[in-house]
Structure formats: structure tokens, C-alpha cells
Enzyme design. Structure first.
Site, PDB file in Angstrom:
ATOM      1  N   HIS A   3       0.844  -1.204   0.000  1.00 30.20           N
ATOM      2  CA  HIS A   3       0.000   0.000   0.000  1.00 30.20           C
ATOM      3  C   HIS A   3       0.872   1.245   0.000  1.00 30.20           C
ATOM      4  O   HIS A   3       2.070   1.206   0.290  1.00 30.20           O
ATOM      5  CB  HIS A   3      -0.911   0.009   1.237  1.00 30.20           C
ATOM      6  CG  HIS A   3      -0.151   0.227   2.512  1.00 30.20           C
ATOM      7  ND1 HIS A   3       0.558  -0.789   3.136  1.00 30.20           N
ATOM      8  CD2 HIS A   3       0.059   1.347   3.252  1.00 30.20           C
ATOM      9  CE1 HIS A   3       1.151  -0.300   4.222  1.00 30.20           C
ATOM     10  NE2 HIS A   3       0.871   0.993   4.305  1.00 30.20           N
ATOM     11  N   ASP A  37       0.524   4.978   1.988  1.00 33.37           N
ATOM     12  CA  ASP A  37      -0.283   5.570   3.061  1.00 33.37           C
ATOM     13  C   ASP A  37      -1.110   6.708   2.492  1.00 33.37           C
ATOM     14  O   ASP A  37      -0.546   7.616   1.868  1.00 33.37           O
ATOM     15  CB  ASP A  37       0.628   6.111   4.177  1.00 33.37           C
ATOM     16  CG  ASP A  37       1.342   4.979   4.910  1.00 33.37           C
ATOM     17  OD1 ASP A  37       2.400   5.243   5.514  1.00 33.37           O
ATOM     18  OD2 ASP A  37       0.853   3.834   4.850  1.00 33.37           O
ATOM     19  N   HIS A  47       4.780   0.143   0.166  1.00 30.15           N
ATOM     20  CA  HIS A  47       5.502  -0.598   1.198  1.00 30.15           C
ATOM     21  C   HIS A  47       4.552  -1.651   1.768  1.00 30.15           C
ATOM     22  O   HIS A  47       3.351  -1.650   1.465  1.00 30.15           O
ATOM     23  CB  HIS A  47       6.013   0.347   2.296  1.00 30.15           C
ATOM     24  CG  HIS A  47       4.979   1.226   2.905  1.00 30.15           C
ATOM     25  ND1 HIS A  47       4.407   2.326   2.250  1.00 30.15           N
ATOM     26  CD2 HIS A  47       4.380   1.185   4.118  1.00 30.15           C
ATOM     27  CE1 HIS A  47       3.539   2.902   3.060  1.00 30.15           C
ATOM     28  NE2 HIS A  47       3.491   2.238   4.182  1.00 30.15           N
ATOM     29  N   ARG A  51       6.139  -8.911  16.346  1.00 31.33           N
ATOM     30  CA  ARG A  51       6.729  -7.613  15.992  1.00 31.33           C
ATOM     31  C   ARG A  51       5.755  -6.504  16.316  1.00 31.33           C
ATOM     32  O   ARG A  51       4.547  -6.659  16.179  1.00 31.33           O
ATOM     33  CB  ARG A  51       7.078  -7.561  14.505  1.00 31.33           C
ATOM     34  CG  ARG A  51       7.602  -6.206  14.046  1.00 31.33           C
ATOM     35  CD  ARG A  51       8.072  -6.217  12.601  1.00 31.33           C
ATOM     36  NE  ARG A  51       8.501  -4.864  12.203  1.00 31.33           N
ATOM     37  CZ  ARG A  51       7.780  -4.069  11.423  1.00 31.33           C
ATOM     38  NH1 ARG A  51       6.614  -4.477  10.936  1.00 31.33           N
ATOM     39  NH2 ARG A  51       8.213  -2.858  11.116  1.00 31.33           N
TER      40      ARG A  51
END
Ligand SMILES: C=C1C[C@]23C[C@H]1CC[C@H]2[C@]1(C)CCC[C@@](C)(C(=O)O)[C@H]1[C@@H]3C(=O)O
Ligand SMILES: O=C(O)CCC(=O)C(=O)O
Ligand SMILES: [Fe+2]
Length: 417
Positions: free
Chosen positions: A282, A284, A338, A348
Site C-alpha cells: 500500500h 499511506d 511498502h 513484531r
């Protein structure tokens, strides 16, 4: 009379009694993120019992290219198409480290160097990282630890903060309340931040949603968001300088009264990390993202067709341009693709602060000779588009501008799937 207003704790910590109460930890068992039974009427998650159901569900999930003769260990809705989940490059991305301290210490040569680094990064892959940002390391650790404390809570407690449909605020597990396929292998907690309110809005959110026990956690994120806002404005000054914008202060002023989004991402370990994604490919939609990640790694940027890992650097914050700033720069700076991958062994955490303009501000680049690449729009419109009409992905801004030009009623914006 005891004062009613809340007292900020001297040293914020999220270790309120209930935040530590949970015995279960998502880290130990590589179970899928807690799946909510999606509230009716949206389709609930059908976890396939046998192979043929798995085949049917997986092909519906667009994962037809996977060889499902090897029974997936993860539920079909979490399977992603090979194209989006293809293997990472072995070559890490060299993300420039920019010392933003030069904006405050009068180092003119340093300022020129920083502006040049930002210009090179933002005109290509859109990512850089910052040091010299002045954010208290203890506060960053407390914010990451707060995410661990929140996500290890029992589901029933997290559900008290469940996402309000049509908004980005609240807790979600794999977005299972929104999507039926390509579910991200993550849980998220998102809330709004703006300054200038009569009371600390983030503390109010945590106490109002989760109860008085969560006031310490609220203060951690209140202070963290205040620091992120200040850092955002500093970065806006640097972007302005690097763009050679004549109107000094144009971008900083545009975001003075910003209404931003704070998102805590929690990615549990996954038994088949190569078949799913923590966050899909995607750009942002927001203006600027400040990402604080733990030491596990998983953020990847698409460069020349390769998914290039971004190695976590202790103390550094990863910055990327979003669609809204790409429009504000009339396309000169790039909002880039990203994703986040997961792994088999370690959970994580990442904290994404999404800088957004005040909802009604018209997103328009400073007067420039170049022909306009995007129409005027407000953040409220783009936000509503991503929350109610379109799953943000690799083409959000193009889909949005088509949607705007055809009018919401006619536009065939793909449903959130
Ligand atoms: C405005 C927003 C929508 C998302 C959160 C913020 C900025 C990033 C967006 C998102 C992370 C892009 C990938 C898809 C998404 C659905 C997600 O995986 O969380 C997006 C967020 C969202 O719509 O909740
Ligand atoms: O967790 C990460 O590293 C990236 C998350 C992200 O891109 C997002 O939440 O928009
Ligand atoms: Fe992102």
C-alpha cells in the site's frame, strides 16, 4: 475538593494493573491473530474444515496460485496472492539517515545536507529515517511496551475498544470486521490525536474506552503523540526547504491544526509467513508517517520491482511520504509502496503516527507553474473513501480521484474486500 483534572504521572508507564493482568501471550503460540466473529450482516470468517472448503475459500481469497495440495497451516482468508506476498529481496534498502537536529542548531551546511538527502529520498522511494529528533528514548520504549501490554490483554478486554464501523479508531483483529479475504496477520489499535483540546484527548480516549486503569497507558501515548506532532512539523520545515517552496511556513502552517492518527501494530508469529502478510502492499493515504519499530524487522519498500527490507536502527524513526503530501507537492515527492512481512518466531510491534490535515482543509499545492496533477480534495473525503468505500492499496489516490470526478454515487469504487 480534589482537583478533577487528570494529573500527568511523573514517569509515564503503561503498567497499570489490568494492562499487566493478562496471563496469555500472543507471542508464545503461532496462532492466527485473534479472529473476531465479524458482526452480522458482514460475512463471518468461515474457517474451512476440509480441503475442498479450503480450496474454495482460498480461490475466493484470490490465492488460487498457491498449491493447496499442501494443506495451509493458516486459515484461507489469511492467504495472499503470490504477486503481493512474493519473497523479499536479500538486499536491504539503504534508507538515508537525516539528522533533523540541524534545524535547531544553526548548522547551515548540515541543513543543506539534510535537505538534499530528503529531496533525493522523496523523489525516489519516498523513505528516509531521522536521528537527532529529540524524542525521549524512554518514551519510545514505553510506547512499544504499552503495545505489548495492550495486545496481550484477553480478547474481551481489547474488544471494549473495538473499532467503530466507518472510522479508523479502535481495536481490530486482522480487519476481520471489514474484509473477507487477504486478511492481514496483525492486530491494531488506532486512535486520534490533536492538540489544543481542553483535556488530553488520548488520555480521554483510553480512560473513556478502557477504564480508569488505563490512564497511565493513555499518558504514555498522549506524550508520545505530542512528541510526534512536534517532530512532524519539524519535518515539514525540512520538506519545504528541500522543495524550495517560496512560501516559507506553507506546509508547517498547513499542519499546525492537524488531526492525526496514531496506530499500534502487533504482528504475532506466523506458522507460514510466506503465505500471508502483516500489512499488504500500500501507499499511506495520509500526509506523513513516522514509524517507530522494535528490533524484529519486517517493513519492506518496493524499489525497482523488488521488496527491499528496511533494517531497524535503534533510536531512529522511519519517515515516509503519504498520498496527501504527494498531492500537496503536486507529485514532486512520492508516496511509495511498502508492506510488512511476518516471521515464524517473533512477534513484531510498530507504532505508526499518521500526520493528517484538519478534515476540512483543502489539499492544494502552493501556487506553482506546473499543471496540477491532482484535484483539490479534503482529508475528510479521502479518509471517508478509505474507511467506507475502498481498501487502501497500491492505487488508492488514483481510485480516489476517479471516485471524486465521477461523484460518489456513480463511481464504481471497488468494494472493501
Ligand atoms: C488512513 C489510513 C487507512 C490505513 C490506516 C491509515 C493509513 C494507512 C492505511 C492502511 C494501513 C494501508 C494498508 C491497508 C489498511 C486497511 C491496513 O492494513 O490497516 C490501511 C489502514 C486502514 O484502512 O485501517
Ligand atoms: O508495520 C510496519 O512496518 C508498516 C505498517 C504500515 O505501513 C502502516 O501501518 O501503514
Ligand atoms: Fe503504511
Amino acid at each position: 475538593m480534589v482537583s478533577q483534572e487528570r494529573q500527568e504521572p511523573a514517569v509515564p508507564s503503561s503498567s497499570s494493573s489490568s494492562a499487566k493482568r493478562a496471563a496469555t501471550s500472543m507471542d508464545a503460540s503461532p496462532a492466527p491473530p485473534l479472529l473476531l466473529r465479524a458482526p452480522t450482516p458482514s460475512p463471518s470468517i468461515d474457517l474451512p474444515a476440509g480441503k475442498d472448503k479450503a480450496d474454495a475459500a482460498a480461490s475466493k481469497a484470490g490465492a488460487a496460485v498457491f498449491d493447496l495440495r499442501r494443506e495451509p497451516k493458516i486459515p484461507a482468508p489469511f492467504l495472499w496472492p503470490q504477486e503481493e506476498a512474493r519473497p523479499s529481496s536479500a538486499a536491504e534498502l539503504e534508507v538515508p539517515m537525516v539528522d533533523v537536529g540541524v534545524l535547531r542548531n544553526g548548522d547551515r551546511a548540515g541543513l543543506r545536507r539534510a535537505a538534499a538527502q530528503v529531496a533525493a529520498a522523496c523523489a525516489t522511494h519516498g523513505f528516509f529515517q531521522v536521528c537527532g529528533h529529540g524524542v525521549d528514548a524512554a518514551l519510545g520504549r514505553a510506547a512499544l511496551d504499552g503495545a505489548s501490554d495492550f495486545f496481550r490483554l484477553p480478547l474481551a478486554e481489547k474488544q471494549r475498544a473495538r473499532r467503530v464501523p466507518g472510522t479508523v479508531s479502535g481495536y481490530t483483529s486482522a480487519h476481520a470486521d471489514r474484509f473477507a479475504a487477504k486478511l492481514p496477520w496483525k492486530e491494531t489499535l488506532s486512535f486520534g490525536y490533536h492538540d489544543g483540546a481542553a483535556s488530553p484527548v488520548v488520555v480521554d480516549y483510553f480512560v473513556g474506552t478502557l477504564g480508569q486503569d488505563f490512564e497511565p497507558m493513555g499518558w504514555v501515548y498522549q506524550r508520545y503523540c505530542e512528541e510526534m506532532k512536534e517532530l512532524s512539523l519539524t519535518i515539514m520545515e525540512l520538506l519545504e526547504l528541500s522543495l524550495g517552496v517560496e512560501l516559507r511556513g506553507y506546509y508547517r502552517e498547513f499542519f499546525e491544526d492537524s488531526r492525526s492518527i496514531m496506530r499500534c501494530n502487533y504482528y504475532p508469529p506466523c506458522p507460514e509467513p510466506e503465505r500471508t502478510l502483516g500489512t499488504g502492499p500500500h501507499c499511506d493515504p495520509t500526509a506523513l508517517t513516522i514509524l517507530l519499530q522494535d528490533d524484529v524487522g519486517g517493513l519492506e519498500v518496493l524499489v525497482d520491482g523488488e521488496w527491499r527490507p528496511v533494517r531497524p536502527v535503534p533510536g531512529a524513526m522511519v519517515i515516509n511520504i503519504g498520498d496527501t503530501f504527494m498531492a500537496l507537492s503536486n507529485g514532486r515527492y512520492k508516496s511509495c509502496l511498502h508492506r510488512a512481512v511476518v516471521n515464524q518466531r517473533r512477534a513484531r510491534r510498530s507504532l505508526a503516527f499518521f500526520l493528517c490535515p484538519r478534515e476540512d482543509r483543502v489539499v492544494r499545492p502552493p501556487a506553482s507553474a506546473a499543471p496540477r496533477r491532482y484535484p483539490d480534495f479534503t482529508w475528510a473525503d479521502l479518509m471517508r473513501f478509505t474507511q467506507r468505500h475502498y481498501r487502501a492499496d497500491t492505487r488508492t489516490l488514483d481510485a480516489f480521484t476517479r471516485w471524486l470526478s465521477h461523484g460518489p454515487a456513480q463511481a464504481a469504487a471497488p468494494p472493501c474486500t
